[in-house]
Write a protein that holds these residues in place. Structure first.
Motif, short mmCIF file in Angstrom:
data_model
loop_
_atom_site.label_atom_id
_atom_site.label_comp_id
_atom_site.label_asym_id
_atom_site.label_seq_id
_atom_site.Cartn_x
_atom_site.Cartn_y
_atom_site.Cartn_z
N ASP A 1 0.82 -1.21 0.00
CA ASP A 1 0.00 0.00 0.00
C ASP A 1 0.86 1.26 0.00
OD1 ASP A 1 -2.23 -1.61 0.03
OD2 ASP A 1 -2.58 -1.43 2.19
N ALA A 2 1.98 1.21 0.71
CA ALA A 2 2.88 2.38 0.75
C ALA A 2 3.47 2.64 -0.63
CB ALA A 2 3.99 2.13 1.78
N MET A 3 3.82 1.58 -1.35
CA MET A 3 4.37 1.75 -2.71
C MET A 3 3.32 2.33 -3.64
SD MET A 3 6.94 -1.50 -3.33
CE MET A 3 5.83 -2.82 -2.80
N VAL A 4 2.06 1.89 -3.49
CA VAL A 4 0.98 2.45 -4.30
C VAL A 4 0.83 3.94 -4.00
CG1 VAL A 4 -1.51 2.42 -4.71
CG2 VAL A 4 -0.26 0.26 -4.48
N ALA A 5 0.87 4.28 -2.70
CA ALA A 5 0.73 5.69 -2.31
C ALA A 5 1.88 6.54 -2.83
CB ALA A 5 0.66 5.78 -0.78
N ASP A 6 3.06 5.93 -3.00
CA ASP A 6 4.22 6.67 -3.52
C ASP A 6 4.17 6.83 -5.03
OD1 ASP A 6 5.29 7.00 -1.04
OD2 ASP A 6 6.65 5.28 -1.16
N GLY A 7 3.17 6.24 -5.67
CA GLY A 7 3.00 6.42 -7.11
C GLY A 7 3.72 5.42 -7.99
N LEU A 8 4.22 4.33 -7.41
CA LEU A 8 4.88 3.31 -8.22
C LEU A 8 3.87 2.61 -9.13
CD1 LEU A 8 7.17 3.76 -6.09
CD2 LEU A 8 7.69 1.33 -6.36
N ALA A 9 4.30 2.24 -10.31
CA ALA A 9 3.42 1.56 -11.25
C ALA A 9 3.04 0.19 -10.70
CB ALA A 9 4.11 1.39 -12.60
N ALA A 10 1.79 -0.21 -10.94
CA ALA A 10 1.30 -1.50 -10.43
C ALA A 10 2.15 -2.66 -10.93
CB ALA A 10 -0.16 -1.70 -10.84
N LYS A 11 2.58 -2.59 -12.20
CA LYS A 11 3.40 -3.67 -12.77
C LYS A 11 4.76 -3.74 -12.06
CE LYS A 11 4.73 -5.56 -17.29
NZ LYS A 11 5.65 -6.49 -16.70
N THR A 12 5.33 -2.60 -11.73
CA THR A 12 6.61 -2.57 -11.00
C THR A 12 6.45 -3.19 -9.63
OG1 THR A 12 7.29 -0.58 -12.19
CG2 THR A 12 8.44 -1.08 -10.14
N ILE A 13 5.36 -2.86 -8.94
CA ILE A 13 5.12 -3.42 -7.61
C ILE A 13 4.94 -4.93 -7.69
CG2 ILE A 13 3.51 -3.44 -5.65
CD1 ILE A 13 2.87 -0.49 -6.33
N ARG A 14 4.13 -5.38 -8.66
CA ARG A 14 3.83 -6.81 -8.75
C ARG A 14 5.04 -7.62 -9.20
NH1 ARG A 14 0.05 -8.84 -13.49
NH2 ARG A 14 2.05 -8.60 -14.55
N ASP A 15 5.65 -7.18 -10.33
CA ASP A 15 6.71 -7.99 -10.95
C ASP A 15 8.10 -7.67 -10.41
OD1 ASP A 15 4.63 -8.94 -12.43
OD2 ASP A 15 5.13 -7.83 -14.25
N GLY A 16 8.28 -6.46 -9.90
CA GLY A 16 9.61 -6.09 -9.43
C GLY A 16 9.84 -6.32 -7.95
N TYR A 17 8.81 -6.08 -7.13
CA TYR A 17 9.00 -6.16 -5.68
C TYR A 17 8.30 -7.38 -5.06
CZ TYR A 17 10.86 -1.43 -6.08
OH TYR A 17 11.63 -0.35 -6.42
N LEU A 18 7.00 -7.48 -5.23
CA LEU A 18 6.28 -8.58 -4.59
C LEU A 18 6.74 -9.94 -5.11
CD1 LEU A 18 2.63 -7.16 -4.50
CD2 LEU A 18 4.25 -7.33 -2.61
N ALA A 19 7.00 -10.04 -6.41
CA ALA A 19 7.44 -11.32 -6.98
C ALA A 19 8.76 -11.77 -6.39
CB ALA A 19 7.55 -11.22 -8.50
N ALA A 20 9.68 -10.82 -6.17
CA ALA A 20 10.99 -11.16 -5.61
C ALA A 20 10.86 -11.66 -4.17
CB ALA A 20 11.91 -9.94 -5.66
N VAL A 21 10.10 -10.93 -3.37
CA VAL A 21 9.93 -11.32 -1.96
C VAL A 21 9.19 -12.66 -1.86
CG1 VAL A 21 8.78 -10.70 0.20
CG2 VAL A 21 10.02 -8.96 -1.10
N ARG A 22 8.16 -12.82 -2.65
CA ARG A 22 7.38 -14.06 -2.61
C ARG A 22 8.24 -15.27 -2.99
NH1 ARG A 22 3.19 -12.18 -4.89
NH2 ARG A 22 3.82 -12.61 -7.03
N ALA A 23 9.07 -15.12 -4.02
CA ALA A 23 9.91 -16.24 -4.48
C ALA A 23 10.94 -16.64 -3.43
CB ALA A 23 10.61 -15.86 -5.77
N VAL A 24 11.58 -15.66 -2.81
CA VAL A 24 12.61 -15.97 -1.81
C VAL A 24 11.99 -16.59 -0.56
CG1 VAL A 24 14.38 -14.99 -0.31
CG2 VAL A 24 14.17 -14.19 -2.67
N LEU A 25 10.86 -16.05 -0.11
CA LEU A 25 10.21 -16.60 1.08
C LEU A 25 9.63 -17.99 0.80
CD1 LEU A 25 8.42 -13.46 2.58
CD2 LEU A 25 10.66 -14.40 3.13
N LYS A 26 9.18 -18.22 -0.41
CA LYS A 26 8.70 -19.56 -0.77
C LYS A 26 9.85 -20.57 -0.68
CE LYS A 26 6.23 -22.06 -4.39
NZ LYS A 26 5.54 -21.94 -5.70
#
Length: 520
Positions: free
Chosen positions: A277-302
């Protein structure tokens, strides 16, 4: 007497390593040859040794199969043989999963199922056509044609696998393998569909079976699990490329700054959502959040869960909707913009600005591929001058990126070959030093980007270098270049079953690329 160890041999003229191995006498007649001799497709000695070991293992397995004689493949063995196709498909399309059009999952799921009703008779089809139900008949025919083509393709792939492994299988075994090929392709295609929707998937060739999963003892979490140490362990095991390693490490630094700690064992889903939510509020593109940040964290934690470092993955299921908006996305240069830019380039004394835009224009190649060209990568093959895009020159995107394409006559008439002849051995553009990730294209992007904007081409939808690639595809459609040859020239993957067969010859490429006229 000490026997010489079997090893790869470099070709005396090209320097490419080859495998040469005598076929054992007891299987020579069955194999149909007395010597195995083929290229390992690399000039790198360490890579040649690795490939040589792999090919020797395949040869030994093939000879062992020939010695064993005809046998029936079990269903399990057939699936194990076909499982590699799953890996090949996912590796081929993992960066652009939506590009996969080879396998149709809508018909692939019931490829071997008997039709629910027999094919309509000629009289029934005629009556349907007369009553105006042409579209229904057409859909039925197209579906059956798709199924027939896919079944034939699976049979050919099964035959190829049998030949590669040297198997002497009966018809029942070949049938089992053909069905296993279709199962592997269906699994891979369904996985790619999920990846295209942004879902997190496990890239594994393991055959999924409907059986209970053994329950492991719960992970007892006492000591903290540091983000940084966890990521370094993941990166080392997965052998991440330098740029990915750098960007994902920064992602975990940003996550730590947001949640206020670095303990993966204590991270909660609420904290991950708050970070999103903080990244959305900062104006980051949804694709950047999904593919650049969340995907990385999800893969490593998995991975951490699978390796019993933490008890659960708090990022699992956390995502964000991505929708393209009108007016966004990269476009290609128009004819007027291309003429304007190349006219300025023709007056440049800097080889980077003089030649790289021109090469981009008439090849459709990626910027990094062009920036790392070497003098020896420009070669005359018969009567055709060609460019080689090779892994030896530097990092390339994937297996399709390694290719040889003809040089357009417009490049030759502009004096490009004279520039190549005057260059010193080594990189064609030595002023482009590799960046911290080992890519000359990173340096080229910065230099050419600022130059293009200074020329006055400041439309946000224009990517100073990648827009040339978009333009090339536009011209390919405008001048009716053959799609499979265009894909081969630009380093794109095959888009149909037929594209997997045969070679795109240099003469055929030249015939097609010369359909694109020179800019006046």
């Amino acid at each position: 007497m000490v026997l010489a160890m079997s090893r790869p041999h470099p070709h005396p003229k090209t320097g490419i390593f080859w495998l040469r191995k005598r076929v054992p006498k007891d299987v020579a007649e069955l194999a149909g040859r007395t010597m195995e001799y083929f290229s390992l497709r690399t000039r790198d000695h360490n890579e040649a040794k690795r490939r040589y070991a792999e090919e020797i293992a395949k040869l030994e397995a093939r000879w062992a199969s020939l010695r064993a004689g005809p046998r029936q493949l079990s269903e399990r063995e057939a699936h194990e043989l076909a499982a590699n196709l799953y890996d090949v498909m996912l590796d081929h399309y993992r960066d652009y999963p939506s590009d996969q059009t080879l396998w149709s999952t809508d018909v692939g799921g019931d490829l071997w199922r008997a039709p629910e009703k027999p094919r309509r008779s000629v009289l029934e089809r005629t009556n349907k056509l007369l009553s105006g139900e042409f579209e229904e008949i057409k859909r039925e025919d197209e579906r059956e044609d798709k199924k027939r083509r896919l079944r034939e393709w699976c049979a050919r792939q099964a035959g190829r696998l049998i030949q590669e492994r040297g198997l002497v299988s009966d018809e029942a075994g070949r049938w089992e393998l053909t069905r296993a090929v279709s199962a592997a392709m269906q699994r891979a295609s369904l996985t790619l569909e999920r990846m295209g929707r942004g879902e997190d998937v496990e890239l594994s060739s393991a055959i999924q079976q409907d059986r209970p999963v053994p329950r492991a003892d719960p992970v007892k979490q006492s000591d903290p699990v540091d983000f940084g140490a966890l990521f370094q362990a993941y990166a080392a095991e997965r052998n991440l490329p330098p740029r990915t390693r750098y960007e994902w490490a920064r992602t975990f630094e940003k996550l730590a700054a947001s949640v206020g700690h670095k303990d993966a064992a204590q991270l909660t889903t609420d904290e991950v959502i708050k970070w999103k939510d903080a990244m959305v509020a900062d104006g980051l593109a949804a694709k950047t959040i999904r593919d650049g940040y969340l995907a990385a964290v999800r893969a490593v934690l998995k991975w951490a869960v699978q390796n019993r470092r933490i008890a659960s993955n708090p990022a699992d299921g956390v995502t964000i909707a991505v929708r393209k908006k009108a007016g966004q996305g990269i476009r290609g240069y128009t004819d007027q913009e291309a003429i304007r830019l190349l006219s300025v380039a023709a007056q440049e004394g800097d080889p980077v600005r003089r030649w790289i835009p021109l090469i981009c224009c008439y090849t459709g190649a990626r910027l990094n591929e062009i920036c790392q060209l070497r003098k020896q990568d420009v070669e005359q093959l018969g009567k055709i001058w060609a460019l080689h895009f090779r892994a030896e020159a530097g990092p390339i995107k994937n297996a399709n990126s390694e290719r040889t394409i003809p040089i357009h006559s417009a490049l030759i008439s502009s004096g490009f070959l004279e520039y190549v002849k005057s260059a010193s051995p080594g990189p064609l553009f030595p002023s482009l030093q590799p960046d911290k990730f080992g890519k000359r294209g990173g340096t080229g992007t910065k230099r050419l980007g600022a130059w293009v904007r200074a020329v006055g081409l400041d439309d946000a939808r224009l990517s100073p270098s990648h827009s040339w690639r978009h333009r090339f595809m536009t011209l390919a459609r405008r001048h009716e270049l053959k799609g499979d040859i265009t894909s081969a020239m630009t380093g794109h993957g095959p888009r149909s079953t037929a594209d997997f067969y045969g070679e795109s010859e240099l003469a055929a490429m030249q015939r097609e690329i010369e359909k694109i006229p020179a800019l006046d």
